[in-house]
Scaffold this motif. Structure first.
Motif, PDB file in Angstrom:
ATOM      1  N   GLY A  96       3.380 -67.511   2.039  1.00  0.00           N
ATOM      2  CA  GLY A  96       3.343 -68.004   3.413  1.00  0.00           C
ATOM      3  C   GLY A  96       4.487 -67.471   4.248  1.00  0.00           C
ATOM      4  N   TYR A  97       5.683 -67.412   3.666  1.00  0.00           N
ATOM      5  CA  TYR A  97       6.846 -66.882   4.379  1.00  0.00           C
ATOM      6  C   TYR A  97       6.635 -65.405   4.718  1.00  0.00           C
ATOM      7  N   ILE A  98       6.114 -64.663   3.744  1.00  0.00           N
ATOM      8  CA  ILE A  98       5.827 -63.247   3.988  1.00  0.00           C
ATOM      9  C   ILE A  98       4.798 -63.114   5.107  1.00  0.00           C
ATOM     10  N   PHE A  99       3.787 -63.976   5.072  1.00  0.00           N
ATOM     11  CA  PHE A  99       2.778 -63.946   6.128  1.00  0.00           C
ATOM     12  C   PHE A  99       3.386 -64.317   7.478  1.00  0.00           C
ATOM     13  N   GLN A 100       4.280 -65.304   7.492  1.00  0.00           N
ATOM     14  CA  GLN A 100       4.950 -65.693   8.747  1.00  0.00           C
ATOM     15  C   GLN A 100       5.704 -64.510   9.339  1.00  0.00           C
ATOM     16  N   LYS A 101       6.395 -63.777   8.496  1.00  0.00           N
ATOM     17  CA  LYS A 101       7.232 -62.683   8.988  1.00  0.00           C
ATOM     18  C   LYS A 101       6.423 -61.445   9.366  1.00  0.00           C
ATOM     19  N   THR A 102       5.315 -61.194   8.676  1.00  0.00           N
ATOM     20  CA  THR A 102       4.551 -59.958   8.916  1.00  0.00           C
ATOM     21  C   THR A 102       3.257 -60.183   9.686  1.00  0.00           C
ATOM     22  N   ARG A 103       2.687 -61.389   9.552  1.00  0.00           N
ATOM     23  CA  ARG A 103       1.343 -61.693  10.077  1.00  0.00           C
ATOM     24  C   ARG A 103       0.338 -60.648   9.600  1.00  0.00           C
ATOM     25  N   ASN A 104       0.536 -60.196   8.366  1.00  0.00           N
ATOM     26  CA  ASN A 104      -0.314 -59.162   7.776  1.00  0.00           C
ATOM     27  C   ASN A 104      -0.989 -59.730   6.533  1.00  0.00           C
ATOM     28  N   ILE A 105      -2.239 -60.110   6.672  1.00  0.00           N
ATOM     29  CA  ILE A 105      -2.987 -60.705   5.564  1.00  0.00           C
ATOM     30  C   ILE A 105      -3.214 -59.688   4.440  1.00  0.00           C
ATOM     31  N   LEU A 106      -3.318 -58.415   4.784  1.00  0.00           N
ATOM     32  CA  LEU A 106      -3.520 -57.395   3.755  1.00  0.00           C
ATOM     33  C   LEU A 106      -2.314 -57.290   2.836  1.00  0.00           C
ATOM     34  N   PHE A 107      -1.132 -57.512   3.390  1.00  0.00           N
ATOM     35  CA  PHE A 107       0.076 -57.464   2.567  1.00  0.00           C
ATOM     36  C   PHE A 107       0.081 -58.606   1.553  1.00  0.00           C
ATOM     37  N   THR A 108      -0.246 -59.821   2.006  1.00  0.00           N
ATOM     38  CA  THR A 108      -0.263 -60.942   1.065  1.00  0.00           C
ATOM     39  C   THR A 108      -1.402 -60.800   0.061  1.00  0.00           C
TER      40      THR A 108
END
Length: 142
Positions: A96-108
């Motif tokens: 979730g934190y990674i998504f918050q910072k990147t807003r990149n669903i493909l990364f998560t």
């Protein structure tokens, strides 16, 4: 790297059964497709794109993230182990934190390699190591 570290940590907690008998290329490809598309993508869409985004709007970034991580952990409570729920919650917060910072669903989604490693590769490696140590008998007859 994040997915591999998470898989190694969770493997120590839950010691999952293997989903494929022997590591063959076609089996790894099949489990990868299932884990990435049907589990990784769907879970990330539900938890990051829907739950987290909406909960952040209602409760703010911090509490939305923590609440989503907690729900993620509870949903992954299939082994019924408190350690596993705690680990899944923390992993959900990290995603979730990674998504918050990147807003990149493909990364998560790409981090979800953890599922392939955890259920497809590590159990087979553990079984191979155990089989090799059981077959090993040192010659002490001198």
């Amino acid at each position: 790297m994040i997915g591999t570290v998470a898989a190694l940590a969770e493997h120590r907690i839950i010691d999952p059964i293997h989903l494929i008998e022997r590591i063959r290329v076609q089996d790894v490809v099949l489990i990868s497709i299932v884990m990435f598309i049907f589990i990784g993508v769907v879970e990330e869409l539900i938890f990051r794109s829907i739950f987290q985004t909406r909960l952040e709007k209602i409760f703010g970034l911090r509490y939305g993230l923590l609440l989503t991580g907690g729900i993620f952990g509870i949903m992954h409570a299939s082994y019924g182990l408190l350690n596993d729920i705690l680990f899944a919650s923390i992993f959900g917060i990290v995603l979730g934190y990674i998504f918050q910072k990147t807003r990149n669903i493909l990364f998560t989604v790409s981090i979800r390699i953890v599922n392939v490693i955890l259920f497809g590769i590590l159990p087979n490696m553990s079984m191979s190591i155990m089989a090799n140590t059981q077959n090993f008998s040192p010659d002490i007859s001198g």
